[in-house]
Design a protein around this motif. Structure first.
Motif, PDB file in Angstrom:
ATOM      1  N   GLU A 137     119.495 -85.997  44.256  1.00  0.00           N
ATOM      2  CA  GLU A 137     119.206 -84.701  44.861  1.00  0.00           C
ATOM      3  C   GLU A 137     119.190 -84.763  46.378  1.00  0.00           C
ATOM      4  OE1 GLU A 137     116.005 -82.332  43.462  1.00  0.00           O
ATOM      5  OE2 GLU A 137     116.361 -82.786  41.366  1.00  0.00           O
ATOM      6  N   ARG A 138     119.129 -85.963  46.933  1.00  0.00           N
ATOM      7  CA  ARG A 138     119.096 -86.074  48.385  1.00  0.00           C
ATOM      8  C   ARG A 138     120.406 -85.593  49.011  1.00  0.00           C
ATOM      9  NH1 ARG A 138     120.401 -91.283  46.750  1.00  0.00           N
ATOM     10  NH2 ARG A 138     121.877 -92.477  48.018  1.00  0.00           N
ATOM     11  N   PHE A 139     121.455 -85.437  48.200  1.00  0.00           N
ATOM     12  CA  PHE A 139     122.737 -84.951  48.696  1.00  0.00           C
ATOM     13  C   PHE A 139     122.861 -83.434  48.602  1.00  0.00           C
ATOM     14  CE2 PHE A 139     124.501 -89.258  47.142  1.00  0.00           C
ATOM     15  CZ  PHE A 139     123.997 -89.885  48.276  1.00  0.00           C
ATOM     16  N   GLY A 140     121.863 -82.767  48.033  1.00  0.00           N
ATOM     17  CA  GLY A 140     121.934 -81.315  47.900  1.00  0.00           C
ATOM     18  C   GLY A 140     123.141 -80.910  47.068  1.00  0.00           C
ATOM     19  N   TRP A 141     123.908 -79.926  47.573  1.00  0.00           N
ATOM     20  CA  TRP A 141     125.089 -79.468  46.841  1.00  0.00           C
ATOM     21  C   TRP A 141     126.337 -80.295  47.181  1.00  0.00           C
ATOM     22  CZ3 TRP A 141     128.470 -78.376  50.637  1.00  0.00           C
ATOM     23  CH2 TRP A 141     127.990 -77.842  51.843  1.00  0.00           C
ATOM     24  N   MET A 142     126.193 -81.251  48.060  1.00  0.00           N
ATOM     25  CA  MET A 142     127.357 -82.017  48.509  1.00  0.00           C
ATOM     26  C   MET A 142     127.853 -82.977  47.428  1.00  0.00           C
ATOM     27  SD  MET A 142     126.560 -82.785  52.520  1.00  0.00           S
ATOM     28  CE  MET A 142     126.025 -81.426  53.588  1.00  0.00           C
ATOM     29  N   GLN A 143     129.171 -82.978  47.267  1.00  0.00           N
ATOM     30  CA  GLN A 143     129.821 -83.863  46.310  1.00  0.00           C
ATOM     31  C   GLN A 143     130.597 -84.950  47.070  1.00  0.00           C
ATOM     32  OE1 GLN A 143     129.298 -83.450  42.949  1.00  0.00           O
ATOM     33  NE2 GLN A 143     127.866 -81.847  43.609  1.00  0.00           N
ATOM     34  N   ASP A 144     131.390 -85.722  46.337  1.00  0.00           N
ATOM     35  CA  ASP A 144     132.096 -86.845  46.943  1.00  0.00           C
ATOM     36  C   ASP A 144     132.938 -86.453  48.154  1.00  0.00           C
ATOM     37  OD1 ASP A 144     130.965 -88.399  45.030  1.00  0.00           O
ATOM     38  OD2 ASP A 144     132.807 -88.833  43.929  1.00  0.00           O
ATOM     39  N   ALA A 145     133.613 -85.302  48.080  1.00  0.00           N
ATOM     40  CA  ALA A 145     134.497 -84.881  49.175  1.00  0.00           C
ATOM     41  C   ALA A 145     133.716 -84.677  50.469  1.00  0.00           C
ATOM     42  CB  ALA A 145     135.225 -83.594  48.791  1.00  0.00           C
ATOM     43  N   GLU A 146     132.573 -84.003  50.380  1.00  0.00           N
ATOM     44  CA  GLU A 146     131.763 -83.749  51.571  1.00  0.00           C
ATOM     45  C   GLU A 146     131.128 -85.049  52.099  1.00  0.00           C
ATOM     46  OE1 GLU A 146     132.502 -80.214  49.388  1.00  0.00           O
ATOM     47  OE2 GLU A 146     131.232 -81.857  48.693  1.00  0.00           O
ATOM     48  N   ILE A 147     130.678 -85.888  51.183  1.00  0.00           N
ATOM     49  CA  ILE A 147     130.036 -87.140  51.592  1.00  0.00           C
ATOM     50  C   ILE A 147     131.050 -88.063  52.264  1.00  0.00           C
ATOM     51  CG2 ILE A 147     128.831 -89.195  50.762  1.00  0.00           C
ATOM     52  CD1 ILE A 147     127.702 -87.392  48.507  1.00  0.00           C
ATOM     53  N   ALA A 148     132.297 -88.040  51.778  1.00  0.00           N
ATOM     54  CA  ALA A 148     133.351 -88.853  52.395  1.00  0.00           C
ATOM     55  C   ALA A 148     133.589 -88.414  53.842  1.00  0.00           C
ATOM     56  CB  ALA A 148     134.635 -88.745  51.584  1.00  0.00           C
ATOM     57  N   ILE A 149     133.500 -87.110  54.091  1.00  0.00           N
ATOM     58  CA  ILE A 149     133.674 -86.609  55.459  1.00  0.00           C
ATOM     59  C   ILE A 149     132.513 -87.066  56.339  1.00  0.00           C
ATOM     60  CG2 ILE A 149     133.712 -84.519  56.896  1.00  0.00           C
ATOM     61  CD1 ILE A 149     135.256 -83.156  54.607  1.00  0.00           C
ATOM     62  N   PHE A 150     131.294 -87.006  55.797  1.00  0.00           N
ATOM     63  CA  PHE A 150     130.129 -87.497  56.543  1.00  0.00           C
ATOM     64  C   PHE A 150     130.335 -88.963  56.922  1.00  0.00           C
ATOM     65  CE2 PHE A 150     126.095 -89.826  56.489  1.00  0.00           C
ATOM     66  CZ  PHE A 150     125.384 -89.150  57.472  1.00  0.00           C
ATOM     67  N   CYS A 151     130.818 -89.752  55.979  1.00  0.00           N
ATOM     68  CA  CYS A 151     131.033 -91.176  56.237  1.00  0.00           C
ATOM     69  C   CYS A 151     132.130 -91.390  57.274  1.00  0.00           C
ATOM     70  CB  CYS A 151     131.383 -91.894  54.938  1.00  0.00           C
ATOM     71  SG  CYS A 151     129.971 -92.052  53.810  1.00  0.00           S
ATOM     72  N   ARG A 152     133.128 -90.527  57.274  1.00  0.00           N
ATOM     73  CA  ARG A 152     134.187 -90.625  58.282  1.00  0.00           C
ATOM     74  C   ARG A 152     133.618 -90.343  59.673  1.00  0.00           C
ATOM     75  NH1 ARG A 152     138.128 -93.185  60.422  1.00  0.00           N
ATOM     76  NH2 ARG A 152     139.845 -91.938  61.272  1.00  0.00           N
ATOM     77  N   LEU A 153     132.788 -89.318  59.777  1.00  0.00           N
ATOM     78  CA  LEU A 153     132.158 -89.001  61.059  1.00  0.00           C
ATOM     79  C   LEU A 153     131.267 -90.159  61.507  1.00  0.00           C
ATOM     80  CD1 LEU A 153     131.051 -85.259  60.595  1.00  0.00           C
ATOM     81  CD2 LEU A 153     133.258 -86.171  61.307  1.00  0.00           C
TER      82      LEU A 153
END
Length: 220
Positions: A137-153
């Protein structure tokens, strides 16, 4: 001094004048470096994205402004899609720079603002209005695609600022996270009560565990 100058041979005076002229020119207009060239390329690639464009002398705001507002208002994968794509393109274009130029490109005001704000907003959206429960739940509504962008940033941020810079950013952002949901009141005369911050109700390690900062980017 004047007599000394007049006593010098004219060829030597001409040579000295040229040297002084070159020195003044280099001070006023320093030569372009490889990083300056890469910065110019980045500015061109990001025109319309994070830099405004101009049509018939009218400045058109960059896509980032509208996309960020839509993301903040909608707070969903759909409403944030365009904003996250803008951030990804910024990170990808900065990532094309050579290692020694990354810091210079990152520190362009528009780039720095876009990536700093983007990372903070992603963490805040994943966190929500109160501390999330431990686990996914710590990711909220974010799925793999959004998390991958966070990791890229994140990777670009560390490449430009180092691990110490990343730690400083994390501390600045976590200090703003809410520790409780803001109380709702229909009484307009009642003073707004500022909700407690997460840092006042949870230990630092627990905040890290529940936030997007704890994602294992090597899996993305």
């Amino acid at each position: 001094m004047e007599n000394f100058i007049n006593s010098l041979p004219k060829p030597l005076l001409a040579f000295l004048a040229i040297l002084i002229g070159i020195g003044v020119f280099m001070l006023v207009s320093p030569p372009h470096t490889v990083c300056d060239t890469q910065e110019a390329t980045l500015r061109e690639m990001q025109k319309g994205n994070i830099f405004p464009t101009e049509v018939k002398k009218n400045k058109i705001p960059p896509t980032l402004v509208r996309a960020k507002e839509a993301c903040q208002l909608g707070n969903s994968a759909g409403s944030c899609y365009e904003y996250f794509m803008v951030l990804k393109k910024v990170a990808d274009d900065v990532g094309k720079a050579s290692g020694e130029c990354t810091a210079q490109l990152f520190n362009v005001n528009e780039v720095k603002s876009a990536l700093n704000d983007g990372l903070e907003l992603m963490v805040r959206l994943a966190w929500g209005t109160k501390p999330p429960e431990p686990g996914l739940e710590r990711f909220g509504w974010m799925q793999d695609a959004e998390i991958a962008i966070f990791c890229r940033l994140k990777s670009i941020y560390i490449r430009a600022n180092g691990e110490e810079g990343w730690t400083a950013l994390r501390q600045r952002v976590t200090a703003k996270l809410p520790g409780e949901e803001a109380p709702f009141s229909t009484d307009p005369t009642r003073a707004t009560v500022e909700p407690k911050k997460a840092t006042s109700v949870l230990p630092e390690r627990e905040i890290w565990n529940r936030s997007l900062f704890s994602v294992r980017c090597e899996t993305y």
